[in-house]
Design an enzyme around this catalytic site. Structure first.
Site, mmCIF file in Angstrom:
data_model
loop_
_atom_site.group_PDB
_atom_site.id
_atom_site.type_symbol
_atom_site.label_atom_id
_atom_site.label_comp_id
_atom_site.label_asym_id
_atom_site.label_seq_id
_atom_site.Cartn_x
_atom_site.Cartn_y
_atom_site.Cartn_z
ATOM 1 N N SER A 2 0.878 -1.189 0.000
ATOM 2 C CA SER A 2 0.000 0.000 0.000
ATOM 3 C C SER A 2 0.906 1.226 0.000
ATOM 4 C CB SER A 2 -0.843 -0.014 1.281
ATOM 5 O OG SER A 2 -1.458 1.244 1.495
ATOM 6 N N TYR A 11 -2.052 -1.161 10.417
ATOM 7 C CA TYR A 11 -2.013 -1.271 8.950
ATOM 8 C C TYR A 11 -0.686 -0.736 8.412
ATOM 9 C CZ TYR A 11 -3.975 -1.036 4.188
ATOM 10 O OH TYR A 11 -4.220 -1.206 2.846
HETATM 11 P P1 NAD Z 1 -11.480 -6.099 -0.012
HETATM 12 O O1 NAD Z 1 -12.091 -5.980 1.347
HETATM 13 O O2 NAD Z 1 -12.297 -5.813 -1.216
HETATM 14 O O3 NAD Z 1 -10.832 -7.526 -0.215
HETATM 15 C C1 NAD Z 1 -10.119 -8.177 0.806
HETATM 16 C C2 NAD Z 1 -10.066 -9.638 0.480
HETATM 17 O O4 NAD Z 1 -9.355 -10.297 1.542
HETATM 18 C C3 NAD Z 1 -11.451 -10.290 0.409
HETATM 19 O O5 NAD Z 1 -11.435 -11.309 -0.582
HETATM 20 C C4 NAD Z 1 -11.596 -10.904 1.799
HETATM 21 O O6 NAD Z 1 -12.503 -12.006 1.839
HETATM 22 C C5 NAD Z 1 -10.175 -11.345 2.041
HETATM 23 N N1 NAD Z 1 -9.878 -11.582 3.453
HETATM 24 C C6 NAD Z 1 -10.055 -10.761 4.507
HETATM 25 N N2 NAD Z 1 -9.664 -11.384 5.633
HETATM 26 C C7 NAD Z 1 -9.239 -12.614 5.269
HETATM 27 C C8 NAD Z 1 -8.731 -13.723 5.976
HETATM 28 N N3 NAD Z 1 -8.567 -13.725 7.316
HETATM 29 N N4 NAD Z 1 -8.399 -14.829 5.270
HETATM 30 C C9 NAD Z 1 -8.582 -14.886 3.927
HETATM 31 N N5 NAD Z 1 -9.052 -13.863 3.212
HETATM 32 C C10 NAD Z 1 -9.380 -12.743 3.883
HETATM 33 O O7 NAD Z 1 -10.208 -5.141 0.073
HETATM 34 P P2 NAD Z 1 -9.195 -4.605 -1.040
HETATM 35 O O8 NAD Z 1 -9.258 -3.143 -0.966
HETATM 36 O O9 NAD Z 1 -9.368 -5.314 -2.319
HETATM 37 O O10 NAD Z 1 -7.818 -5.035 -0.361
HETATM 38 C C11 NAD Z 1 -6.932 -5.988 -0.914
HETATM 39 C C12 NAD Z 1 -5.509 -5.627 -0.502
HETATM 40 O O11 NAD Z 1 -5.176 -4.364 -1.054
HETATM 41 C C13 NAD Z 1 -5.323 -5.504 1.020
HETATM 42 O O12 NAD Z 1 -4.079 -6.063 1.383
HETATM 43 C C14 NAD Z 1 -5.313 -4.004 1.222
HETATM 44 O O13 NAD Z 1 -4.586 -3.645 2.362
HETATM 45 C C15 NAD Z 1 -4.631 -3.542 -0.043
HETATM 46 N N6 NAD Z 1 -4.852 -2.138 -0.375
HETATM 47 C C16 NAD Z 1 -6.100 -1.653 -0.587
HETATM 48 C C17 NAD Z 1 -6.245 -0.312 -0.906
HETATM 49 C C18 NAD Z 1 -7.594 0.293 -1.159
HETATM 50 O O14 NAD Z 1 -7.667 1.529 -1.290
HETATM 51 N N7 NAD Z 1 -8.653 -0.455 -1.289
HETATM 52 C C19 NAD Z 1 -5.129 0.515 -1.000
HETATM 53 C C20 NAD Z 1 -3.876 -0.023 -0.769
HETATM 54 C C21 NAD Z 1 -3.744 -1.362 -0.465
#
Ligand code: NAD
Length: 256
Positions: free
Chosen positions: A138, A151
């Site tokens: 991130s 985080y």
């Molecule tokens: P999201 O909530 O849409 O997806 C998260 C995924 O992780 C889902 O499939 C969920 O079921 C799964 N998950 C959560 N806990 C879990 C567990 N204990 N075991 C197995 N699976 C689990 O979120 P996202 O925004 O797509 O995030 C995905 C990654 O991207 C994360 O690591 C997040 O930190 C990172 N990220 C997101 C953003 C953003 O703005 N959305 C920015 C930077 C980084």
């Protein structure tokens, strides 16, 4: 480009993980999905791209579940060629109020799970002298925001783990890189939009613009499709010597 290869994407039932899984499938890779919630919809979306797809519901906070998932992937498809460590959660609170169980869960899911999946995926990648490990970190792996201690600590850790994994395999065909998105409008961020709308008594549209305005000069969300294209690049021959980078796709967030 990735025909015959297998990609395991953690947390791929939603958001960025699903976007990356679809981009890799579009290049011909068979996919192992993981994550909570509905798996049938994502499975059908991947199968429609003409590749094989399997699902394992490992809870990424549990080491034994991760071990089981890696064994399942190897026995289903022979080997994991591409590992995308993506599963992640968020909790927003000041340190003195941060629930201890949320700290532990974020460190386990956002950081330790990447270590466990990586240590289990590496031997078979090293054996065939080809592999790609992509860690979804991130911008919070590069800079901090208040109220996101667990985080930010986990994501800085992921960037460090990325560099060590890259260095330990630097003379081989196994690479490891991190992707550092800014705001992406997934369920994880929608919760923060909703909280802001409620706290400030503004519409959801205004809350989105406030979130973007605080951090992203582009005033645009990065999309899962754009992040998927970056993951495809990391898997391409052009990226054979791209090792240990933390590549932000953040609308200028960290350029400021
Ligand atoms: P999201 O909530 O849409 O997806 C998260 C995924 O992780 C889902 O499939 C969920 O079921 C799964 N998950 C959560 N806990 C879990 C567990 N204990 N075991 C197995 N699976 C689990 O979120 P996202 O925004 O797509 O995030 C995905 C990654 O991207 C994360 O690591 C997040 O930190 C990172 N990220 C997101 C953003 C953003 O703005 N959305 C920015 C930077 C980084």
């Amino acid at each position: 480009m990735l025909k015959g290869k297998t990609a395991l994407v953690t947390g791929s039932t939603s958001g960025i993980g699903l976007g990356i899984a679809k981009a890799l499938a579009a290049q011909g890779a068979n996919i192992v999905l993981n994550g909570f919630g509905d798996a049938e919809g994502p499975k059908a979306e991947i199968a429609a791209l003409g590749v094989k797809v399997a699902y394992h519901g490992a809870d990424m906070s549990k080491v034994s579940d991760i071990e089981d998932m890696m064994q399942f992937a190897a026995s289903t498809f022979g080997r994991v060629d591409i590992l995308v460590n993506n599963a992640g959660i968020q909790h927003v609170a000041r340190i003195e109020e941060f629930p201890v169980d949320r700290w532990d869960a974020i460190i386990a899911i956002n950081l330790s799970s990447a270590f466990h999946a990586t240590r289990l995926a590496l031997p078979s990648m090293q054996q065939v002298n080809w592999g790609r490990i992509i860690n979804v970190a991130s911008v919070h792996g590069l800079v901090a925001s208040a109220a996101k201690s667990a985080y930010v600590a986990a994501k800085h850790g992921v960037v460090g783990l990325t560099k060590v994994t890259a260095l330990e395999n630097a003379t081989s065909g196994v690479t490891c890189n991190a992707i550092c998105p800014g705001w992406v409008l997934t369920p994880l961020v929608q919760k923060q939009v909703d909280a802001k709308a409620q706290a400030m008594g503004v519409s959801h549209e205004e809350a989105k613009n406030l979130l973007l305005g605080e951090k992203e000069p582009s005033m645009q969300f990065t999309t899962p499709e754009e992040l998927g294209a970056l993951a495809v690049f990391f898997c391409s021959p052009a990226a054979d010597n791209v090792r240990g980078v933390a590549w932000n796709m953040d609308g200028g967030w960290t350029a400021q």
